[in-house]
Design a protein around this motif. Sequence first.
Motif, PDB file in Angstrom:
ATOM      1  N   GLU A  29       1.102  -1.266  -0.203  1.00  0.00           N
ATOM      2  CA  GLU A  29      -0.129  -0.210  -0.423  1.00  0.00           C
ATOM      3  C   GLU A  29       1.108   1.345  -0.053  1.00  0.00           C
ATOM      4  N   PHE A  32       1.907   1.752  -3.485  1.00  0.00           N
ATOM      5  CA  PHE A  32       1.642   1.995  -4.582  1.00  0.00           C
ATOM      6  C   PHE A  32       1.353   3.368  -4.511  1.00  0.00           C
ATOM      7  N   THR A  33       1.366   4.426  -3.100  1.00  0.00           N
ATOM      8  CA  THR A  33       1.135   5.998  -3.426  1.00  0.00           C
ATOM      9  C   THR A  33       1.551   6.395  -4.502  1.00  0.00           C
ATOM     10  N   CYS A  35       1.475   4.734  -7.723  1.00  0.00           N
ATOM     11  CA  CYS A  35       0.183   4.898  -8.781  1.00  0.00           C
ATOM     12  C   CYS A  35      -0.599   5.461  -8.536  1.00  0.00           C
ATOM     13  N   LYS A  36      -1.039   6.222  -7.119  1.00  0.00           N
ATOM     14  CA  LYS A  36      -2.476   6.420  -7.008  1.00  0.00           C
ATOM     15  C   LYS A  36      -2.449   7.638  -7.686  1.00  0.00           C
ATOM     16  N   HIS A  39      -3.867   5.738 -10.422  1.00  0.00           N
ATOM     17  CA  HIS A  39      -4.585   3.896 -10.547  1.00  0.00           C
ATOM     18  C   HIS A  39      -5.929   4.681  -8.778  1.00  0.00           C
ATOM     19  N   ILE A  40      -6.381   3.679  -8.886  1.00  0.00           N
ATOM     20  CA  ILE A  40      -7.442   3.631  -7.899  1.00  0.00           C
ATOM     21  C   ILE A  40      -7.546   1.610  -7.966  1.00  0.00           C
ATOM     22  N   GLU A  42      -9.258   0.674  -4.793  1.00  0.00           N
ATOM     23  CA  GLU A  42      -9.851   0.555  -3.247  1.00  0.00           C
ATOM     24  C   GLU A  42     -11.567   0.015  -4.089  1.00  0.00           C
ATOM     25  N   ARG A  47      -9.499   6.451 -13.614  1.00  0.00           N
ATOM     26  CA  ARG A  47      -8.620   7.900 -13.335  1.00  0.00           C
ATOM     27  C   ARG A  47      -8.008   7.991 -14.524  1.00  0.00           C
ATOM     28  N   SER A  51      -9.179   1.495 -13.331  1.00  0.00           N
ATOM     29  CA  SER A  51      -8.847   1.266 -12.128  1.00  0.00           C
ATOM     30  C   SER A  51      -8.282   0.062 -11.751  1.00  0.00           C
ATOM     31  N   ASN A  53      -8.912  -2.137  -9.850  1.00  0.00           N
ATOM     32  CA  ASN A  53      -9.989  -2.721  -9.369  1.00  0.00           C
ATOM     33  C   ASN A  53     -10.274  -4.610  -9.560  1.00  0.00           C
TER      34      ASN A  53
END
Length: 126
Positions: A29, A32-33, A35-36, A39-40, A42, A47, A51, A53
């Motif tokens: 996690e 992954f910051t 990538c944020k 991307h998301i 959760e 974006r 996604s 997810n």
Amino acid sequence: MREIALFIIMSATAFITSPSQAQDAAAGEKVFTKCKVCHIAEQDQNRIGPSLNGVIGRIAGTHPNFSYSAAMIAAGKSGVKWDEPTLTTYLHAPQAMVKGTKMTFPGLKDDKDIANVIAYLKQFSK
């Protein structure tokens, strides 16, 4: 007999310490910051990037309502499916694996970071 016991111990040690066993979703996690920005994971929400997810098991270039590059669509049509080995290769160097992808991220160089990001994504791919 000692050689067999040594072989069993070495095999068990290799299995226990293999990268797939050493995944840490909490550490993933944090990685992954990076990538944020695009991307998301959760939520099922696109974006700048699609996604992530439910990404584990998804055919490349197929998430609904996202405008993929022709290269990513072609990758999916050629059989690229996002599983651990494929994601590991892609996350090392996205443009090297899918030449022409719109993803400009240069990749993650640390295998442990990649394994941890995959562990993080697995939480949202059940």
